[in-house]
Design a protein around this motif. Structure first.
Motif, PDB file in Angstrom:
ATOM      1  N   PHE A 264      93.774  15.015  59.019  1.00  0.00           N
ATOM      2  CA  PHE A 264      93.926  13.841  59.874  1.00  0.00           C
ATOM      3  C   PHE A 264      93.057  12.672  59.398  1.00  0.00           C
ATOM      4  O   PHE A 264      93.355  11.523  59.685  1.00  0.00           O
ATOM      5  N   GLN A 265      91.958  12.972  58.715  1.00  0.00           N
ATOM      6  CA  GLN A 265      90.993  11.987  58.232  1.00  0.00           C
ATOM      7  C   GLN A 265      90.514  11.062  59.350  1.00  0.00           C
ATOM      8  O   GLN A 265      90.745   9.850  59.357  1.00  0.00           O
ATOM      9  N   PRO A 266      89.784  11.611  60.335  1.00  0.00           N
ATOM     10  CA  PRO A 266      89.137  10.763  61.339  1.00  0.00           C
ATOM     11  C   PRO A 266      88.022   9.951  60.677  1.00  0.00           C
ATOM     12  O   PRO A 266      87.583  10.258  59.574  1.00  0.00           O
ATOM     13  N   HIS A 267      87.511   8.947  61.372  1.00  0.00           N
ATOM     14  CA  HIS A 267      86.613   8.019  60.669  1.00  0.00           C
ATOM     15  C   HIS A 267      85.244   8.616  60.367  1.00  0.00           C
ATOM     16  O   HIS A 267      84.508   8.103  59.518  1.00  0.00           O
ATOM     17  N   LEU A 268      84.877   9.747  60.995  1.00  0.00           N
ATOM     18  CA  LEU A 268      83.625  10.420  60.656  1.00  0.00           C
ATOM     19  C   LEU A 268      83.605  10.850  59.192  1.00  0.00           C
ATOM     20  O   LEU A 268      82.539  10.991  58.595  1.00  0.00           O
ATOM     21  N   PHE A 269      84.778  11.036  58.603  1.00  0.00           N
ATOM     22  CA  PHE A 269      84.867  11.529  57.228  1.00  0.00           C
ATOM     23  C   PHE A 269      85.125  10.410  56.211  1.00  0.00           C
ATOM     24  O   PHE A 269      85.536  10.681  55.091  1.00  0.00           O
ATOM     25  N   ASP A 270      84.847   9.177  56.615  1.00  0.00           N
ATOM     26  CA  ASP A 270      84.976   8.058  55.683  1.00  0.00           C
ATOM     27  C   ASP A 270      83.761   7.918  54.767  1.00  0.00           C
ATOM     28  O   ASP A 270      83.818   7.187  53.786  1.00  0.00           O
ATOM     29  N   HIS A 271      82.680   8.595  55.095  1.00  0.00           N
ATOM     30  CA  HIS A 271      81.398   8.302  54.461  1.00  0.00           C
ATOM     31  C   HIS A 271      80.964   9.387  53.469  1.00  0.00           C
ATOM     32  O   HIS A 271      79.826   9.856  53.504  1.00  0.00           O
ATOM     33  N   TYR A 272      81.892   9.772  52.591  1.00  0.00           N
ATOM     34  CA  TYR A 272      81.597  10.765  51.557  1.00  0.00           C
ATOM     35  C   TYR A 272      81.859  10.146  50.187  1.00  0.00           C
ATOM     36  O   TYR A 272      82.858   9.440  49.995  1.00  0.00           O
ATOM     37  N   SER A 273      80.987  10.443  49.252  1.00  0.00           N
ATOM     38  CA  SER A 273      81.139   9.865  47.918  1.00  0.00           C
ATOM     39  C   SER A 273      82.113  10.652  47.051  1.00  0.00           C
ATOM     40  O   SER A 273      82.662  10.109  46.092  1.00  0.00           O
TER      41      SER A 273
END
Length: 392
Positions: A264-273
């Motif tokens: 689903f890619q919620p916004h908590l998972f936007d911050h990974y390199s």
């Protein structure tokens, strides 16, 4: 047609609030997860999906095998629907009624594996029914300062090879139990983004912690797996999550990885390199007021996520861009004011599209999700809630 216009067009006959899943993004995210897993099978974490139709869809794709359920009643329900013939319950249970149902149901007992980490868990499992499969949950937190501090989720008390082997011996003493698996969830690696926006120093510290924890855990998990395999013939060793697939899959001791949020890619998972994915699950709120220039008000929207009480737990205004919450109201129970340049083209009756902080928790707010592909609404499917099921 831009993304907002496409979603607006596909759902034009619906009255918000409602939730959608973009099937093209969902499938692309699944394929990306499979590539990151480097050939090791992915067990789908159902807590991050909570839509049976979508669980079945991803399980039909290459690279995905089995479900990681979050409660035993959920596992029994999925087993009854034949959603999967391999269901691992990720958390221990003390639900005596559900345990009795499990041991009385030959099919459910054959396809379900319980999570255990202490003798109290073992004592709760009835011994007079069908044999029960169990999985040992090891502590995967990162010990620092000689173990006086542990970074990561507070899960299992079993952190060493000696402790795990001793507990495995307790399991195999009981003829109604079969020790078939071992799991360790490294939340400090999989669940902590290392590239937070606007916080470069913090990101550097997280990357250093994750790197050191990865080395320590690979060594310790290997020792634990070897020790437990001397006691029981394990079918699987599970680890990881969306945020750590590459690293966890690279461990020789691990036979499968887990993931769910990355679908689903919620916004908590936007911050990974290490990876980027496409937002696939969204919800729409209607604009019901324009109380002042540069301000619009949406109906409802206070869908806060679990975890520490901070701004990251708020849903993210996504489309149109250029919207933000007010400092005094945030995401409200009955109204959510938004300000910013994105308000310029919005009128009463228009939609604002949001992303939830987490994946599965969005489905606790809606009875159904509408599946969109391109400019078409393909079909509507119930969430767990829409099927009359609550498992927490």
């Amino acid at each position: 047609m831009d993304l907002k216009a496409r979603y607006d067009f596909a759902t034009a006959e619906l009255d918000p609030p409602f939730a959608i899943v973009d099937l093209a993004a969902f499938q692309a995210n699944a394929e990306a997860l499979a590539r990151r897993a480097q050939g090791k099978p992915i067990r789908v974490a159902s807590k991050s999906v909570r839509v049976r139709a979508l669980l079945e869809e991803v399980l039909a794709m290459d690279g995905f095998t089995g479900v990681m359920a979050f409660t035993l009643p959920e596992a029994l329900w999925l087993a009854g629907h034949r959603t999967s013939d391999d269901i691992l319950v990720a958390y221990p249970t003390t639900d005596r009624a559900a345990l009795r149902r499990l041991t009385e149901d030959e099919h459910a007992a054959r396809v379900t594996t319980l999570m255990v980490d202490c003798t109290e868990h073992l004592d709760l499992i009835p011994s007079d029914g069908h044999p029960v499969r169990v999985c040992l949950d090891m502590d995967a937190a990162y010990p620092v300062l000689g173990g006086r501090v542990r970074i990561g989720a507070r899960r299992s008390p079993l952190s060493t090879a000696e402790q795990a082997a001793a507990f495995a011996e307790e399991v195999v003493k009981r003829p109604h139990l079969r020790l078939v698996g071992l799991m360790g969830y490294e939340s400090q690696i999989a669940g902590v983004g290392d590239a937070p926006a606007g916080r470069p120093v913090y990101g550097l510290a997280v990357r250093a912690m994750r790197s050191r924890s990865r080395v320590e855990l690979a060594r310790r998990r290997g020792e634990i797996v070897r020790a437990v395999r001397e006691v029981a013939d394990l079918e699987f060793v599970n680890g990881g999550g969306t945020g750590s697939l590459e690293w966890t899959a690279a461990e020789k001791a691990v036979t499968e990885v887990a993931a769910g949020s990355g679908l689903f890619q919620p916004h908590l998972f936007d911050h990974y390199s290490m990876f980027k994915a496409t937002p696939a699950a969204l919800f729409a709120l209607p604009v019901v007021r324009r109380p002042a220039p540069g301000t619009v008000t949406c109906l409802g929207g206070g869908y806060l996520a679990s975890g520490p009480a901070d701004a990251l737990r708020l849903p993210q205004p996504y489309l149109p861009s250029g919207l933000k919450y007010t400092d005094t109201e945030g995401a409200g129970e009955v109204q959510t004011p938004l300000v910013g340049p994105g308000t310029a083209g919005l009128e009463v009756g228009d939609r604002v599209w949001f992303r939830h902080t987490k994946a599965g928790e969005l489905c606790e707010r809606f009875d159904a999700v509408h599946l969109v592909r391109g400019e078409r609404l393909v079909r509507t499917v119930p969430t767990y809630r829409g099927e009359g099921q609550t498992f927490l």
